[in-house]
Design a protein around this motif. Structure first.
Motif, PDB file in Angstrom:
ATOM      1  N   ARG A  86       0.828  -1.203   0.000  1.00 49.23           N
ATOM      2  CA  ARG A  86       0.000   0.000   0.000  1.00 49.23           C
ATOM      3  C   ARG A  86       0.868   1.261   0.000  1.00 49.23           C
ATOM      4  NH1 ARG A  86      -3.904   2.890  -1.911  1.00 49.23           N
ATOM      5  NH2 ARG A  86      -4.966   4.237  -0.397  1.00 49.23           N
ATOM      6  N   THR A  87       2.034   1.199   0.650  1.00 46.48           N
ATOM      7  CA  THR A  87       2.951   2.346   0.641  1.00 46.48           C
ATOM      8  C   THR A  87       3.382   2.678  -0.783  1.00 46.48           C
ATOM      9  OG1 THR A  87       3.757   1.826   2.862  1.00 46.48           O
ATOM     10  CG2 THR A  87       5.172   3.203   1.482  1.00 46.48           C
ATOM     11  N   GLY A  88       3.632   1.640  -1.594  1.00 46.80           N
ATOM     12  CA  GLY A  88       3.983   1.887  -2.995  1.00 46.80           C
ATOM     13  C   GLY A  88       2.879   2.608  -3.739  1.00 46.80           C
ATOM     14  N   ASP A  89       1.628   2.201  -3.486  1.00 52.23           N
ATOM     15  CA  ASP A  89       0.494   2.867  -4.132  1.00 52.23           C
ATOM     16  C   ASP A  89       0.407   4.331  -3.692  1.00 52.23           C
ATOM     17  OD1 ASP A  89      -0.140   0.412  -5.267  1.00 52.23           O
ATOM     18  OD2 ASP A  89      -1.609  -0.099  -3.705  1.00 52.23           O
ATOM     19  N   LEU A  90       0.550   4.562  -2.397  1.00 52.83           N
ATOM     20  CA  LEU A  90       0.465   5.930  -1.881  1.00 52.83           C
ATOM     21  C   LEU A  90       1.631   6.782  -2.369  1.00 52.83           C
ATOM     22  CD1 LEU A  90      -0.670   5.140   1.766  1.00 52.83           C
ATOM     23  CD2 LEU A  90      -2.026   6.297   0.011  1.00 52.83           C
ATOM     24  N   ARG A  91       2.799   6.168  -2.507  1.00 57.66           N
ATOM     25  CA  ARG A  91       3.958   6.916  -3.020  1.00 57.66           C
ATOM     26  C   ARG A  91       3.677   7.415  -4.432  1.00 57.66           C
ATOM     27  NH1 ARG A  91       7.851   3.089  -2.527  1.00 57.66           N
ATOM     28  NH2 ARG A  91       7.548   2.431  -4.678  1.00 57.66           N
ATOM     29  N   ARG A  92       3.072   6.581  -5.247  1.00 54.76           N
ATOM     30  CA  ARG A  92       2.717   7.010  -6.606  1.00 54.76           C
ATOM     31  C   ARG A  92       1.643   8.096  -6.582  1.00 54.76           C
ATOM     32  NH1 ARG A  92       4.211   1.627  -7.280  1.00 54.76           N
ATOM     33  NH2 ARG A  92       2.207   0.808  -6.568  1.00 54.76           N
ATOM     34  N   THR A  93       0.686   7.975  -5.652  1.00 50.68           N
ATOM     35  CA  THR A  93      -0.340   9.021  -5.513  1.00 50.68           C
ATOM     36  C   THR A  93       0.293  10.349  -5.123  1.00 50.68           C
ATOM     37  OG1 THR A  93      -2.024   7.403  -4.865  1.00 50.68           O
ATOM     38  CG2 THR A  93      -2.412   9.697  -4.236  1.00 50.68           C
ATOM     39  N   LEU A  94       1.221  10.307  -4.177  1.00 54.32           N
ATOM     40  CA  LEU A  94       1.920  11.520  -3.755  1.00 54.32           C
ATOM     41  C   LEU A  94       2.715  12.127  -4.908  1.00 54.32           C
ATOM     42  CD1 LEU A  94       3.028  13.499  -1.608  1.00 54.32           C
ATOM     43  CD2 LEU A  94       4.734  11.749  -1.016  1.00 54.32           C
ATOM     44  N   ALA A  95       3.481  11.300  -5.615  1.00 59.32           N
ATOM     45  CA  ALA A  95       4.308  11.805  -6.717  1.00 59.32           C
ATOM     46  C   ALA A  95       3.441  12.402  -7.824  1.00 59.32           C
ATOM     47  CB  ALA A  95       5.183  10.685  -7.270  1.00 59.32           C
ATOM     48  N   ASP A  96       2.360  11.698  -8.184  1.00 52.10           N
ATOM     49  CA  ASP A  96       1.480  12.204  -9.249  1.00 52.10           C
ATOM     50  C   ASP A  96       0.814  13.513  -8.825  1.00 52.10           C
ATOM     51  OD1 ASP A  96       2.145  10.011 -10.756  1.00 52.10           O
ATOM     52  OD2 ASP A  96       0.297   8.903 -10.330  1.00 52.10           O
ATOM     53  N   GLY A  97       0.390  13.589  -7.559  1.00 49.45           N
ATOM     54  CA  GLY A  97      -0.246  14.807  -7.080  1.00 49.45           C
ATOM     55  C   GLY A  97       0.694  15.994  -7.103  1.00 49.45           C
ATOM     56  N   LEU A  98       1.933  15.786  -6.698  1.00 52.72           N
ATOM     57  CA  LEU A  98       2.915  16.873  -6.706  1.00 52.72           C
ATOM     58  C   LEU A  98       3.231  17.313  -8.124  1.00 52.72           C
ATOM     59  CD1 LEU A  98       5.319  15.557  -3.910  1.00 52.72           C
ATOM     60  CD2 LEU A  98       3.905  17.620  -3.795  1.00 52.72           C
ATOM     61  N   ARG A  99       3.392  16.367  -9.027  1.00 49.82           N
ATOM     62  CA  ARG A  99       3.697  16.732 -10.419  1.00 49.82           C
ATOM     63  C   ARG A  99       2.548  17.515 -11.050  1.00 49.82           C
ATOM     64  NH1 ARG A  99       5.325  11.012 -10.803  1.00 49.82           N
ATOM     65  NH2 ARG A  99       7.600  10.868 -10.658  1.00 49.82           N
ATOM     66  N   SER A 100       1.320  17.159 -10.704  1.00 48.01           N
ATOM     67  CA  SER A 100       0.159  17.812 -11.327  1.00 48.01           C
ATOM     68  C   SER A 100      -0.093  19.203 -10.769  1.00 48.01           C
ATOM     69  CB  SER A 100      -1.095  16.949 -11.119  1.00 48.01           C
ATOM     70  OG  SER A 100      -0.940  15.691 -11.736  1.00 48.01           O
ATOM     71  N   ALA A 101       0.099  19.364  -9.458  1.00 46.91           N
ATOM     72  CA  ALA A 101      -0.303  20.612  -8.800  1.00 46.91           C
ATOM     73  C   ALA A 101       0.822  21.623  -8.700  1.00 46.91           C
ATOM     74  CB  ALA A 101      -0.840  20.316  -7.397  1.00 46.91           C
ATOM     75  N   ALA A 102       2.056  21.169  -8.762  1.00 45.59           N
ATOM     76  CA  ALA A 102       3.197  22.071  -8.567  1.00 45.59           C
ATOM     77  C   ALA A 102       4.188  21.892  -9.710  1.00 45.59           C
ATOM     78  CB  ALA A 102       3.864  21.788  -7.220  1.00 45.59           C
ATOM     79  N   ASP A 103       4.975  22.906  -9.954  1.00 40.37           N
ATOM     80  CA  ASP A 103       5.994  22.870 -11.007  1.00 40.37           C
ATOM     81  C   ASP A 103       7.230  22.174 -10.452  1.00 40.37           C
ATOM     82  OD1 ASP A 103       7.505  23.256 -13.253  1.00 40.37           O
ATOM     83  OD2 ASP A 103       7.855  25.392 -12.903  1.00 40.37           O
ATOM     84  N   VAL A 104       7.149  20.854 -10.298  1.00 40.26           N
ATOM     85  CA  VAL A 104       8.229  20.092  -9.676  1.00 40.26           C
ATOM     86  C   VAL A 104       8.506  18.830 -10.481  1.00 40.26           C
ATOM     87  CG1 VAL A 104       7.568  20.925  -7.382  1.00 40.26           C
ATOM     88  CG2 VAL A 104       6.745  18.688  -8.167  1.00 40.26           C
ATOM     89  N   ASN A 129       9.842   4.824   1.502  1.00 41.89           N
ATOM     90  CA  ASN A 129       8.586   5.420   1.984  1.00 41.89           C
ATOM     91  C   ASN A 129       8.653   6.941   1.945  1.00 41.89           C
ATOM     92  OD1 ASN A 129      10.470   5.554   4.073  1.00 41.89           O
ATOM     93  ND2 ASN A 129       8.907   5.491   5.665  1.00 41.89           N
ATOM     94  N   PHE A 130       9.298   7.472   0.935  1.00 34.35           N
ATOM     95  CA  PHE A 130       9.420   8.913   0.750  1.00 34.35           C
ATOM     96  C   PHE A 130       9.774   9.188  -0.698  1.00 34.35           C
ATOM     97  CE2 PHE A 130      13.517   7.234   2.116  1.00 34.35           C
ATOM     98  CZ  PHE A 130      14.387   7.734   1.165  1.00 34.35           C
ATOM     99  N   VAL A 131       9.662  10.468  -1.098  1.00 33.59           N
ATOM    100  CA  VAL A 131      10.094  10.898  -2.427  1.00 33.59           C
ATOM    101  C   VAL A 131      10.985  12.130  -2.282  1.00 33.59           C
ATOM    102  CG1 VAL A 131       8.099   9.966  -3.646  1.00 33.59           C
ATOM    103  CG2 VAL A 131       8.019  12.316  -2.774  1.00 33.59           C
ATOM    104  N   LEU A 132      11.900  12.272  -3.216  1.00 35.07           N
ATOM    105  CA  LEU A 132      12.753  13.452  -3.319  1.00 35.07           C
ATOM    106  C   LEU A 132      12.169  14.344  -4.403  1.00 35.07           C
ATOM    107  CD1 LEU A 132      15.436  14.793  -2.373  1.00 35.07           C
ATOM    108  CD2 LEU A 132      16.545  13.622  -4.289  1.00 35.07           C
ATOM    109  N   VAL A 133      11.960  15.615  -4.070  1.00 31.27           N
ATOM    110  CA  VAL A 133      11.239  16.531  -4.961  1.00 31.27           C
ATOM    111  C   VAL A 133      12.182  17.646  -5.410  1.00 31.27           C
ATOM    112  CG1 VAL A 133       9.268  18.081  -5.179  1.00 31.27           C
ATOM    113  CG2 VAL A 133       9.093  16.024  -3.750  1.00 31.27           C
ATOM    114  N   ARG A 134      12.301  17.809  -6.726  1.00 30.94           N
ATOM    115  CA  ARG A 134      13.093  18.904  -7.304  1.00 30.94           C
ATOM    116  C   ARG A 134      12.156  20.053  -7.614  1.00 30.94           C
ATOM    117  NH1 ARG A 134      14.760  20.662 -12.554  1.00 30.94           N
ATOM    118  NH2 ARG A 134      16.941  21.362 -12.626  1.00 30.94           N
ATOM    119  N   LEU A 135      12.434  21.201  -6.990  1.00 27.61           N
ATOM    120  CA  LEU A 135      11.566  22.365  -7.115  1.00 27.61           C
ATOM    121  C   LEU A 135      11.864  23.152  -8.382  1.00 27.61           C
ATOM    122  CD1 LEU A 135      11.819  23.366  -3.360  1.00 27.61           C
ATOM    123  CD2 LEU A 135       9.941  22.125  -4.475  1.00 27.61           C
TER     124      LEU A 135
END
Length: 563
Positions: free
Chosen positions: A476-494, A502-508
């Motif tokens: 389930r963590t893998g599923d949520l990680r993809r949800t988090l990554a997709d949400g950040l890519r869609s909503a923010a310029d990252v 159990n985490f992601v690295l985000v380039r701003l």
């Protein structure tokens, strides 16, 4: 640490006040710039700068701007010829610019706090040197912090400036010697909100998690724990197995007052059974940090040669430095997606290091190297080189990805594991390492009795007895990680770095944004980790975000995107 002054990084909301104070000083007072009818003085260079602030209550008392080496151009270059500009860029300095103090605060500690904040900030980001434009009346202040005059002078408006340069390591020595009595007094005056400790030479290993500041380390505001999102630390988003909770709540009074089995024999037996390794190969501890601090002093000392990954988390470089060992770094690079280059590692292993430390999956990158591929490289290392593999997050990558079974095949391999992150036991501190018989026996000789508390021993056993619960949680963590990554890519310029933890690295979107985004998130009760101090290659542009449940992921995405 608290007092009448606050030191922190500017957020986007602070910039208007910064530009107004800059206009007041540099246009009205110093006549370096024309008067602007808006009463603001901003520069195109500001978009890539970091601004450090000192607040007196709610008032901006002063600020200083920093241009990182990654910027396309230093501010001072506009006043230099091409040859002088090349010399300025030669060793990739940080540029200190616009050290500005409001008139009524100039007799107080504000300027000293700003300069000290600059030094701590640059040191934390691996900076080696600094440059500054100094007016005649400020050059002595810069000189007291180790900067020296270069002989290059120029005019800006009605002011005469000199270019100054300083070595960061020398500056640290100067501050330690000249200001050792002043620093405690400064510390008593300030609420320090930077992501690097106020103390220039802390005896402890600093960590970047700030979310407990919102709860209170005296635990007197525990009601706040449900109102904040602790995505700056990598605790599990899910609860421990039901059997763990039942065991901890059945008789908490007994658990609190009773001494545990001195050698944690039951926990060791359960680990051996679950992992398929020999009991004599296991050493237990209060989390992996306990094992790192007990283990490394038995493996290295003054003059030892160590290879570390960069970036990696703080325990390893901190302890290697305290032990007097010499560390080389195997750089993970943004242009290769922060992946570990196995060919480069294989070449490095032939240099005969005393100790090589690898973290797989990496932290803060989340990048994972397949266990079989990594093993093929590690077995080429000389027998005299001890290989320490930290697998704090490997369970999220899959059950076949641990190197624990390989320990029986190599007398120089140590695998260090924590049950904090993948078993939801961070508050209990349970960890173990697997090593060859002689290595494990030596570490046990230097281990105290009762290395793991009774509640932690019990919780560790019950957790290992319910692999099905955790397999479901890891999936389930893998599923949520993809949800988090997709949400950040869609909503923010990252951009989001592919992760198997159990985490992601985000380039701003741009350099210099990390501290600003972290501050903006905290205003919304969301805590993320600014990883800038872990590598100069991050260029103040990356944050690490822990995977949380769906509701908290929505809050994270909204805070990061500013919506």
């Amino acid at each position: 640490m608290s007092g009448p002054f606050t030191v922190r990084v500017a957020t986007h909301q602070d910039r208007d006040e910064i530009f107004r104070l800059r206009h007041e000083v540099y246009a009205v007072e110093l006549r370096q710039y024309p008067i602007d009818p808006r009463g603001r003085l901003d520069e195109p260079a500001d978009s890539g700068n970091v601004h450090l602030l000192v607040l007196a209550g709610d008032e901006l008392a002063g600020f200083v701007s920093l241009t990182p080496p990654s910027a396309p151009r230093y501010f001072v270059e506009r006043y230099l010829n091409e040859a002088a500009a090349r010399r300025v860029r030669a060793d990739s300095p940080y540029e200190i610019r616009a050290l500005t103090v409001r008139a009524k605060h100039r007799r107080g500690p504000v300027a000293a706090l700003l300069m000290y904040a600059v030094l701590r900030w640059v040191v934390a980001r691996g900076g080696r040197s600094v440059i500054a434009m100094g007016r005649a009346e400020t050059q002595d202040m810069y000189a007291r912090l180790g900067l020296r005059r270069t002989g290059v002078e120029f005019t800006a408006g009605a002011q005469r400036y000199g270019l100054m340069r300083g070595d960061v390591a020398a500056g640290r020595v100067v501050v330690a010697q000249r200001y050792r009595r002043l620093l405690p007094r400064l510390g008593a005056l300030v609420r320090w909100e930077l992501d690097v400790p106020f103390d220039a030479s802390p005896e402890h290993c600093a960590h970047g998690g700030r979310s407990f500041d919102a709860i209170g380390t005296s635990f007197d505001r525990l009601d706040r724990r449900d109102r904040i999102v602790t995505a700056d630390v990598l605790d599990a988003w899910f609860p421990p197995a039901p059997g763990v909770l039942a065991a901890l709540t059945a008789d908490p009074a007994w658990l609190a007052r009773t001494s545990p089995p001195a050698q944690a024999d039951g926990l060791i037996t359960e680990i051996a059974k679950a992992r398929g390794v020999d009991r004599d190969a296991i050493v237990v501890g209060a989390g992996s940090s306990d094992l790192i601090y007990r283990g490394l002093p038995r493996l290295i000392g003054a003059g030892s040669r160590v290879l570390l990954m960069q970036p990696t988390y703080g325990e390893y470089p901190h302890l290697v430095g305290k032990l007097g060992a010499r560390a080389d770094v195997l750089r993970l690079r943004p242009e290769t997606g922060w992946r570990l280059d196995l060919d480069e590692l294989e070449r490095a292993l032939q240099r005969g290091y005393d100790l090589v430390v690898l973290v797989n999956p990496g932290n803060p990158t989340g990048r994972h190297v397949d266990a079989d591929a990594l093993w093929r490289v590690l077995r080429t290392a000389p027998a005299s080189t001890t290989i320490w593999v930290d697998e704090a997050y490997v369970d999220y990558a899959g059950p076949a990805q641990t190197l624990e079974p390989r320990v029986a095949l190599a007398g120089n391999l140590i695998v260090c594991k924590t049950m904090s992150k993948a078993y939801a036991l961070s508050g209990l501190r349970v960890g173990y390492l697997v090593a060859s018989g002689p290595l494990a026996a030596d570490l046990r000789r230097w281990s105290p009795p009762w290395p793991v508390a009774l509640p932690a021993q019990l919780a560790g056993i019950r957790a290992l007895q319910d692999p099905g619960h955790y397999q479901r949680c890891w999936q389930r963590t893998g599923d949520l990680r993809r949800t988090l990554a997709d949400g950040l890519r869609s909503a923010a310029d990252v951009e989001v770095v592919e992760s198997e933890a159990n985490f992601v690295l985000v380039r701003l979107a741009r350099e210099g944004m990390a501290a600003e985004v972290r501050g903006r998130c905290e205003e919304h009760g969301v805590f993320v980790r600014d990883v800038s101090p872990l590598s100069p290659d991050f260029r103040d542009r990356y944050v690490r975000v822990a995977v949380k449940d769906v509701t908290e992921i929505r809050r994270i995405v909204a805070a990061v995107s500013g919506s």
